[in-house]
Design an enzyme around this catalytic site. Structure first.
Site, short mmCIF file in Angstrom:
data_model
loop_
_atom_site.label_atom_id
_atom_site.label_comp_id
_atom_site.label_asym_id
_atom_site.label_seq_id
_atom_site.Cartn_x
_atom_site.Cartn_y
_atom_site.Cartn_z
CB VAL A 65 41.03 45.96 32.09
CG1 VAL A 65 40.02 45.39 33.06
CG2 VAL A 65 42.08 44.92 31.69
CE1 TYR A 156 49.86 36.19 35.22
CE2 TYR A 156 51.43 35.06 36.65
CZ TYR A 156 50.14 35.48 36.37
OH TYR A 156 49.12 35.19 37.26
CB ALA A 158 57.78 41.93 34.88
P1 NAP Z 1 41.11 32.75 33.97
O1 NAP Z 1 40.35 31.53 34.30
O2 NAP Z 1 41.86 32.81 32.69
O3 NAP Z 1 40.15 34.03 34.14
C1 NAP Z 1 40.61 35.30 33.84
C2 NAP Z 1 39.52 36.07 33.17
O4 NAP Z 1 40.02 37.38 32.81
C3 NAP Z 1 39.07 35.39 31.86
O5 NAP Z 1 37.68 35.36 31.76
C4 NAP Z 1 39.69 36.28 30.82
O6 NAP Z 1 39.01 36.30 29.57
C5 NAP Z 1 39.60 37.64 31.49
N1 NAP Z 1 40.39 38.63 30.77
C6 NAP Z 1 41.49 38.45 29.99
N2 NAP Z 1 41.85 39.60 29.43
C7 NAP Z 1 40.97 40.54 29.86
C8 NAP Z 1 40.81 41.92 29.61
N3 NAP Z 1 41.61 42.58 28.76
N4 NAP Z 1 39.80 42.59 30.22
C9 NAP Z 1 38.95 41.93 31.04
N5 NAP Z 1 39.04 40.61 31.29
C10 NAP Z 1 40.04 39.93 30.70
O7 NAP Z 1 42.19 33.03 35.09
P2 NAP Z 1 42.17 32.87 36.69
O8 NAP Z 1 43.07 31.77 37.01
O9 NAP Z 1 40.79 32.90 37.21
O10 NAP Z 1 42.96 34.20 37.06
C11 NAP Z 1 42.37 35.33 37.68
C12 NAP Z 1 43.49 36.22 38.21
O11 NAP Z 1 44.27 35.47 39.17
C13 NAP Z 1 44.47 36.67 37.13
O12 NAP Z 1 44.88 38.00 37.37
C14 NAP Z 1 45.64 35.73 37.33
O13 NAP Z 1 46.85 36.29 36.86
C15 NAP Z 1 45.63 35.54 38.83
N6 NAP Z 1 46.31 34.32 39.29
C16 NAP Z 1 45.84 33.08 38.93
C17 NAP Z 1 46.52 31.95 39.39
C18 NAP Z 1 46.08 30.55 39.06
O14 NAP Z 1 46.80 29.59 39.38
N7 NAP Z 1 44.90 30.35 38.45
C19 NAP Z 1 47.67 32.09 40.19
C20 NAP Z 1 48.10 33.37 40.52
C21 NAP Z 1 47.41 34.47 40.07
P3 NAP Z 1 39.60 35.37 28.37
O15 NAP Z 1 39.24 33.99 28.72
O16 NAP Z 1 38.90 35.86 27.16
O17 NAP Z 1 41.09 35.60 28.33
#
Ligand code: NAP
Length: 252
Positions: A65, A156, A158
């Site tokens: 992105v 994060y 922010a």
């Molecule tokens: P995750 O398992 O780390 O999955 C996130 C995915 O986004 C990973 O495959 C990651 O790739 C990819 N990514 C990173 N940088 C990117 C970029 N520049 N362009 C495109 N994709 C990219 O995390 P998740 O827990 O599923 O999180 C998904 C969303 O939910 C995020 O926005 C996170 O902030 C939000 N969230 C998660 C939680 C939680 O507890 N899990 C809580 C609140 C909010 P890489 O592995 O290569 O980095």
């Protein structure tokens, strides 16, 4: 397979694993054709194979992105294969911890570039198509970290506060074009991201559960269910809102 999202075309970012993958599968189960995007196309292809087993269609694309060319390519390839874009789920995100005694502006830039600027750039690239068709559902994945304090993740927080502000601001401007913009604020959800945060903070799952009225860690499916609703026409009168999905963590 249900048909709540029949004939809808969705793009999901960060969908090779975790919450994004579950959202992609959920939208496909509801009848949408899903463009599964992430930094690695190979992993996205595996998600597309799962989508095909659900008798829906998918397309795997590399989409960082923060990369302008990837963004242009994703819009063009989606329109080439499916002819339109109805749903955008801005899920990609990173969470890097920051030590208050060892602050680094490089880390700040990285977090904001992916979590906020990249989300805005991709949204801008897709909006003209939605405006022209007078239809669109945009769902931004924020976090309860924008609303309550967690240790060592202030930038994060922010970035996710920025996502909520962008959601509300944009929703007001595009409602006249039939476009809904909403955010989901997850609490702790069982994914590789949570795993690494808890390890770095030396926290246990039991500690998180203690502060969560529902007494458990969330599942990616909890977020996918909320996303399915906001992506559907059942949510037509809901825009500019933040749906908190955290098992009650933020009410304590
Ligand atoms: P995750 O398992 O780390 O999955 C996130 C995915 O986004 C990973 O495959 C990651 O790739 C990819 N990514 C990173 N940088 C990117 C970029 N520049 N362009 C495109 N994709 C990219 O995390 P998740 O827990 O599923 O999180 C998904 C969303 O939910 C995020 O926005 C996170 O902030 C939000 N969230 C998660 C939680 C939680 O507890 N899990 C809580 C609140 C909010 P890489 O592995 O290569 O980095």
């Amino acid at each position: 397979m249900s048909d709540t999202l029949k004939d809808k075309i969705a793009i999901v970012t960060g969908a090779r694993r975790g919450i994004g993958k579950e959202i992609a599968l959920k939208l496909a189960k509801e009848g949408a054709k899903v463009v599964v995007t992430d930094i690695s196309q190979e992993d996205c292809q595996k998600v597309v194979e799962e989508i095909e087993k659900l008798e829906s269609e998918g397309l795997a694309l590399k989409l960082d992105v923060t990369n302008e060319e990837d963004i242009k390519n994703a819009v063009a390839k989606t329109k080439e294969k499916f002819g339109k874009i109805d749903i955008l789920v801005n899920n990609a995100g990173i969470c890097l911890l920051e030590d208050i005694k060892n602050l680094d502006l490089g880390v700040v830039e990285k977090i904001l570039n992916i979590n906020l600027k990249g989300l805005i750039e991709l949204t801008y690239a897709i909006l003209p198509e939605m405006i022209a068709k007078k239809y669109g559902k945009i769902i931004n994945i924020a976090s309860i970290a924008a609303l309550v304090s967690w240790s060592k993740i202030h930038t994060y927080s922010a970035s996710k506060g920025g996502v909520i502000g962008f959601t509300k601001g944009l929703a007001g401007d595009v409602a006249q074009y039939g476009i809904n913009v909403n955010a989901i604020a997850p609490g702790a959800i069982e994914t590789p991201m949570l795993d690494s945060i808890l390890k770095e903070l030396r926290m246990t799952r039991e500690q998180v559960c203690q502060f969560t009225p529902k007494g458990r860690i969330g599942k990616p499916e909890d977020i996918a269910n909320a996303c399915r609703f906001l992506a559907s026409d059942e949510a037509d009168f809901i825009t500019g809102q933040v749906l908190i999905v955290d098992g009650g963590y933020s009410i304590k």
